[in-house]
Design a protein around this motif. Structure first.
Motif, mmCIF file in Angstrom:
data_model
loop_
_atom_site.group_PDB
_atom_site.id
_atom_site.type_symbol
_atom_site.label_atom_id
_atom_site.label_comp_id
_atom_site.label_asym_id
_atom_site.label_seq_id
_atom_site.Cartn_x
_atom_site.Cartn_y
_atom_site.Cartn_z
ATOM 1 N N THR A 147 -116.235 7.891 -31.647
ATOM 2 C CA THR A 147 -115.883 9.217 -32.170
ATOM 3 C C THR A 147 -114.603 9.804 -31.573
ATOM 4 O O THR A 147 -113.898 10.512 -32.286
ATOM 5 N N PRO A 148 -114.258 9.585 -30.289
ATOM 6 C CA PRO A 148 -112.974 10.109 -29.831
ATOM 7 C C PRO A 148 -111.834 9.269 -30.395
ATOM 8 O O PRO A 148 -112.001 8.071 -30.631
ATOM 9 N N PRO A 149 -110.661 9.864 -30.592
ATOM 10 C CA PRO A 149 -109.494 9.044 -30.905
ATOM 11 C C PRO A 149 -109.239 8.050 -29.776
ATOM 12 O O PRO A 149 -109.625 8.274 -28.623
ATOM 13 N N SER A 150 -108.576 6.977 -30.096
ATOM 14 C CA SER A 150 -108.349 5.918 -29.107
ATOM 15 C C SER A 150 -107.344 6.344 -28.049
ATOM 16 O O SER A 150 -106.536 7.262 -28.246
ATOM 17 N N PHE A 151 -107.378 5.641 -26.928
ATOM 18 C CA PHE A 151 -106.367 5.848 -25.896
ATOM 19 C C PHE A 151 -104.980 5.605 -26.474
ATOM 20 O O PHE A 151 -104.017 6.284 -26.116
ATOM 21 N N ALA A 184 -101.826 7.975 -26.200
ATOM 22 C CA ALA A 184 -100.700 7.440 -25.434
ATOM 23 C C ALA A 184 -99.401 7.551 -26.223
ATOM 24 O O ALA A 184 -98.333 7.834 -25.659
ATOM 25 N N LYS A 185 -99.470 7.340 -27.536
ATOM 26 C CA LYS A 185 -98.273 7.484 -28.362
ATOM 27 C C LYS A 185 -97.730 8.915 -28.282
ATOM 28 O O LYS A 185 -96.512 9.130 -28.207
ATOM 29 N N ALA A 186 -98.628 9.885 -28.296
ATOM 30 C CA ALA A 186 -98.200 11.280 -28.212
ATOM 31 C C ALA A 186 -97.585 11.579 -26.847
ATOM 32 O O ALA A 186 -96.584 12.307 -26.751
ATOM 33 N N GLU A 202 -102.830 0.602 -19.692
ATOM 34 C CA GLU A 202 -102.368 -0.354 -20.702
ATOM 35 C C GLU A 202 -101.905 0.352 -21.971
ATOM 36 O O GLU A 202 -100.917 -0.066 -22.604
ATOM 37 N N ALA A 203 -102.591 1.424 -22.352
ATOM 38 C CA ALA A 203 -102.225 2.145 -23.570
ATOM 39 C C ALA A 203 -100.857 2.810 -23.421
ATOM 40 O O ALA A 203 -100.024 2.754 -24.341
ATOM 41 N N VAL A 204 -100.616 3.444 -22.276
ATOM 42 C CA VAL A 204 -99.320 4.091 -22.056
ATOM 43 C C VAL A 204 -98.215 3.041 -21.957
ATOM 44 O O VAL A 204 -97.118 3.217 -22.498
ATOM 45 N N THR A 205 -98.509 1.947 -21.270
ATOM 46 C CA THR A 205 -97.525 0.867 -21.154
ATOM 47 C C THR A 205 -97.160 0.318 -22.526
ATOM 48 O O THR A 205 -95.983 0.085 -22.837
ATOM 49 N N ALA A 206 -98.177 0.100 -23.372
ATOM 50 C CA ALA A 206 -97.925 -0.421 -24.718
ATOM 51 C C ALA A 206 -97.132 0.575 -25.563
ATOM 52 O O ALA A 206 -96.215 0.195 -26.301
ATOM 53 N N ALA A 207 -97.465 1.855 -25.453
ATOM 54 C CA ALA A 207 -96.756 2.873 -26.224
ATOM 55 C C ALA A 207 -95.298 2.991 -25.782
ATOM 56 O O ALA A 207 -94.425 3.330 -26.584
ATOM 57 N N ALA A 208 -95.048 2.707 -24.509
ATOM 58 C CA ALA A 208 -93.688 2.818 -23.971
ATOM 59 C C ALA A 208 -92.814 1.613 -24.293
ATOM 60 O O ALA A 208 -91.592 1.668 -24.109
#
Length: 373
Positions: A126-130, A134-136, A164-170
């Motif tokens: 139910t929550p949006p994904s990391f 992270a993209k925002a 990992e999510a922030v790293t991938a978004a970056a």
């Protein structure tokens, strides 16, 4: 295992021959994630009393924020209570632990915390994904021309997935995570990690912690002289964080679920009405300003059930494997369902179902969350 919340049945008829839809709920009512689990517990009364022609029975167990207990609780609900759907659990590690049981038993799970280790066939979140949040976060960093970033977070599944999510978004941007400091949720001090982060002089810090626990790195960084922006996970956006962080919270930037800033959403946002509905209902029962991410995730689980159960009932009766499979298939086929956290469009490859409209960034002003600018 102590059942902290009694089984409660809300019946349309007194005739016990009707087959109730049985929902097993696992929350962290004790342990490190209890500050979040207790907020979810307050939303239990908001879950649907009946769906279609069937009454709904909820059985709630405490996992004590422990993965082994989460597994035992999930198995108990499936084997002893013959549940049709598992709503579990409060924390990322316990949600993922419960998902392995749901997948093995072929019982649909609606998870209340995101996890990023693939998508199991029987689990929906139910929550949006990391990744969505992270993209925002990275987009905001790029707008501020931030390049050098340090990470400070839990040494567990939540910390790792957020890193990992922030790293991938970056990836492909000028934002680079050049230092990652980790600590255990139960550590009595994180001073050495904080000092290393401050000493690295990053343009921004990303914290991977939850609720009131996220206040410790927030306060420590500010007290040690760090003056840059401090980004958090969506799980830190609670009144408990604001209270514990005190004045230091003013330097925090937090991705939030839409209900946290519901009134400030554009009028044409497709989920504004749902977000406001959640806020009005929850705050009527728990007081002004009591809204929080965690309770909204549980409320949205109820909306998913209200959408899926009537369809599954056309195929089979509750309490059967056929009903559980039909419920799983129906959840996966949900399209354009407006919930408080966004618009859900599930597919076989995406069991979150959200797009970028589910992400908002907030800061703390006067002890309240406001949209970040």
């Amino acid at each position: 295992m102590k059942r902290l919340v009694c089984t409660f049945m809300l019946l349309m008829w007194a005739d016990a021959s009707y087959a109730d839809v049985k929902v097993g709920v696992v929350l962290s009512l004790t342990g490190p994630a209890a500050s979040a689990g207790l907020l979810e517990q307050k939303a239990l009364a908001m879950l649907p009393k009946t769906i279609g022609t069937e009454a709904v029975e909820y059985v709630v167990l405490d996992d004590a924020t422990d993965t082994s207990t989460a597994i035992k609780s999930a198995r108990k609900l499936i084997v002893e209570n013959n549940i049709d759907v598992l709503v579990a659990a409060t924390a990322t590690p316990t949600s993922f632990a419960a998902s392995t049981v749901a997948d093995e038993a072929q019982v649909p799970q609606i998870a209340l915390a995101p996890f990023g280790i693939g998508i199991l066939k029987w689990s929906f979140i139910t929550p949006p994904s990391f990744a969505t949040f992270a993209k925002a976060v990275v987009a905001d960093m790029s707008r501020r021309k931030i390049k050098k970033v340090a990470f400070l977070g839990y040494a567990d599944a939540l910390g790792q997935i957020w890193l990992e999510a922030v790293t991938a978004a970056a990836a492909g941007t000028d934002v680079k995570i050049e230092l990652a400091e980790r600590y255990n949720r139960t550590d009595t001090s994180i001073l050495s990690q904080v000092l290393r982060v401050v000493g690295a002089q990053p343009d921004a810090v990303v914290v991977g912690a939850t609720s009131a626990s996220a206040a410790e790195p927030q306060k420590a960084l500010v007290e040690r002289g760090y003056k840059g922006p401090i980004y958090h996970t969506q799980a830190a956006a609670t009144k408990e964080f604001v209270r514990a962080a005190g004045p230091s919270a003013e330097t925090a930037i937090l991705p939030v679920s839409l209900p946290i800033v519901a009134e400030a959403l554009p009028d044409d946002h497709p989920s504004k009405a749902r977000a406001l509905e959640f806020v009005r209902t929850y705050e009527a029962a728990n007081g002004e300003g009591s809204r929080n991410n965690f309770a909204s995730h549980l409320w949205d689980a109820g909306l998913l059930l209200e959408a899926a159960v009537p369809v599954a009932l056309k195929t089979a009766k509750p309490g059967t494997s056929e009903f559980r499979k039909s419920l799983r298939d129906t959840l996966e086929s949900i399209r354009d369902l407006k919930v408080s956290n966004g618009v859900v469009n599930m597919t076989a490859e995406d069991h979150y179902g959200y797009d970028d409209r589910a992400a908002a960034l907030a800061r703390v002003e006067g002890g309240r969350f406001v949209l970040a600018k």
